[in-house]
Write an enzyme that holds these catalytic residues in place. Structure first.
Site, PDB file in Angstrom:
ATOM      1  CB  THR A 127      -3.041   9.765  -1.318  1.00 41.90           C
ATOM      2  OG1 THR A 127      -1.620   9.482  -2.051  1.00 41.90           O
ATOM      3  CG2 THR A 127      -3.349   8.165  -1.401  1.00 41.90           C
ATOM      4  N   GLY A 130      -9.458   5.318  -3.188  1.00 40.15           N
ATOM      5  CA  GLY A 130      -9.335   4.501  -4.098  1.00 40.15           C
ATOM      6  C   GLY A 130      -8.308   4.184  -5.153  1.00 40.15           C
ATOM      7  CB  THR A 159       2.482  13.851   5.702  1.00 39.54           C
ATOM      8  OG1 THR A 159       2.730  12.634   5.501  1.00 39.54           O
ATOM      9  CG2 THR A 159       3.324  14.369   6.859  1.00 39.54           C
ATOM     10  CD  GLU A 242       6.444  13.356  -2.390  1.00 41.03           C
ATOM     11  OE1 GLU A 242       6.120  12.470  -1.612  1.00 41.03           O
ATOM     12  OE2 GLU A 242       5.815  13.744  -3.292  1.00 41.03           O
ATOM     13  N   GLY A 340      18.277  -9.970  20.233  1.00 41.94           N
ATOM     14  CA  GLY A 340      16.859  -9.659  20.928  1.00 41.94           C
ATOM     15  C   GLY A 340      16.695  -8.287  21.112  1.00 41.94           C
TER      16      GLY A 340
END
Length: 379
Positions: A127, A130, A159, A242, A340
């Protein structure tokens, strides 16, 4: 209930489960808050034989070609409750396969065994700032200069980007499009290579994610992985497993969230009875369980096709999208059932909810998966 796993798989599963219970679960909350886990965990995982699953025995691995052994280990690693830890510890699973398959013999023999022992760390760098899913448009350039390639460009969202020792890097050695892409194995100490600061993320806090920079980086020509300008095929081959792995991460994230929601609904009192005493909650839990089971079983079917030597591109893309959708729905409902407390960082479902989002982006976005499926359907 699954008949995909044999006795050996179960032995490996128990080993992975013990590893997580002993070396990870007591510390994972602290590691998440710290934004990293200790580097020595790689060595412990290597000693336990977990890093070598799926790699050739000749290089120090075990279970090469046994897809369900990898599935079993992957499921148990997710019991850490931290997608970031699994992604970081498992960065070798996307960075190392091209090296093990296509690098020169002397390179793979020097690089692969130490990584499988946990002594070194491997990462994949595709990656770029851009562009993400549009791999064929990558800009990082490698120009041949005698016995070296000179590399210029940058990568992002990598990663294990900060701590890796070896990077399998996609570069452009030819013209535009997928036909001009190659893979180079670049070490962190090569001249002209540097890393940026660790990137802060919504989820996967325990994983190390970074930018990489190449400024006239000199890489020996023998570090070319496979043939020049044939890297795109290797990248696509890598994507299949992957994406299967991301499917596993997705349904396991959902399964752990479901288990937490069931436990909470059984102990939390509301209006004089447990939350699960209300029909609306029971039906919600039933729907969540149904979705998780279907996602898991379809992923198993894809794994079985891969085990049989098939190339189920369409099915794996479908499995990823379906499992990710289930993950997002189930983790959301798990947070809702917790009320909550589900919004608190001390609650595991809060982490699972955050971690799950990246799964619809990594390895190809949901939208890219749909385009891939459409292409396979000849639409």
């Amino acid at each position: 209930m699954s008949d995909y796993f044999n006795g050996t798989h179960e032995q490996v599963r128990q080993s992975a489960r013990k590893f997580i219970a002993t070396h990870v679960l007591p510390y994972i909350d602290d590691w998440e808050e710290a934004g990293e886990f200790p580097r020595e965990l790689y060595k412990k995982a290597g000693d336990a034989g977990l890093l070598g699953v799926g790699f050739p025995e000749s290089l120090g691995g075990v279970g090469e070609g046994d897809v369900f052994m990898k599935v079993a280990v992957s499921e148990e690693l997710m019991r850490s409750t931290s997608g970031g830890l699994v992604a970081g510890l498992g960065s070798l699973d996307i960075g190392l396969p091209p090296v093990a398959k296509w690098a020169r013999p002397e390179i793979k023999e020097a690089i692969v065994p130490p990584v499988l022992r946990g002594e070194k760390i491997a990462a994949l760098a595709v990656t770029e700032p851009g562009g993400g899913s549009d791999v064929a448009s990558l800009k990082t350039r490698a120009v041949r200069d005698g016995d070296h390639y000179i590399v210029n460009g940058s990568k992002t969202f990598i990663t294990s980007g900060i701590r890796a020792d070896h990077y399998t890097v996609a570069v452009r050695t030819g013209g535009e499009g997928h036909g001009g892409i190659s893979l180079l194995l670049i070490d962190r100490d090569m001249p002209g290579f540097s890393t940026g600061k660790k990137l802060r993320k919504m989820g996967w806090w325990a994983s190390d994610t970074a930018e990489l920079f190449f400024e006239d980086c000199r890489v020996p020509a023998n570090r070319l992985i496979g043939a020049e300008n044939a890297g795109f095929i290797a990248i696509m081959s890598n994507f299949l497993f992957e994406r299967l792995s991301l499917s596993i991460m997705a349904y396991m994230t959902a399964e752990i969230a479901l288990e937490a929601a069931m436990a909470w609904a059984g102990q939390r009192q509301a209006f004089g009875r447990p939350v699960k005493g209300f029909q609306v909650t029971r039906h919600k839990l039933v729907d969540m369980a149904t979705q998780v089971d279907v996602a898991r079983e379809y992923t198993y079917r894809c794994a079985a096709l891969m085990q049989a030597g098939k190339n189920p591109i369409k099915q794996v893309a479908m499995a990823k999208n379906f499992a990710v959708d289930v993950c997002e729905k189930v983790t959301r409902e798990a947070v809702q059932i917790h009320g909550g407390m589900g919004y608190m960082r001390e609650s595991v479902v809060e982490r699972l909810y955050r971690d799950g989002k990246i799964l619809s982006i990594g390895g190809g976005t949901d939208e890219i998966m749909k385009e891939l499926i459409a292409k396979q359907m000849r639409l």
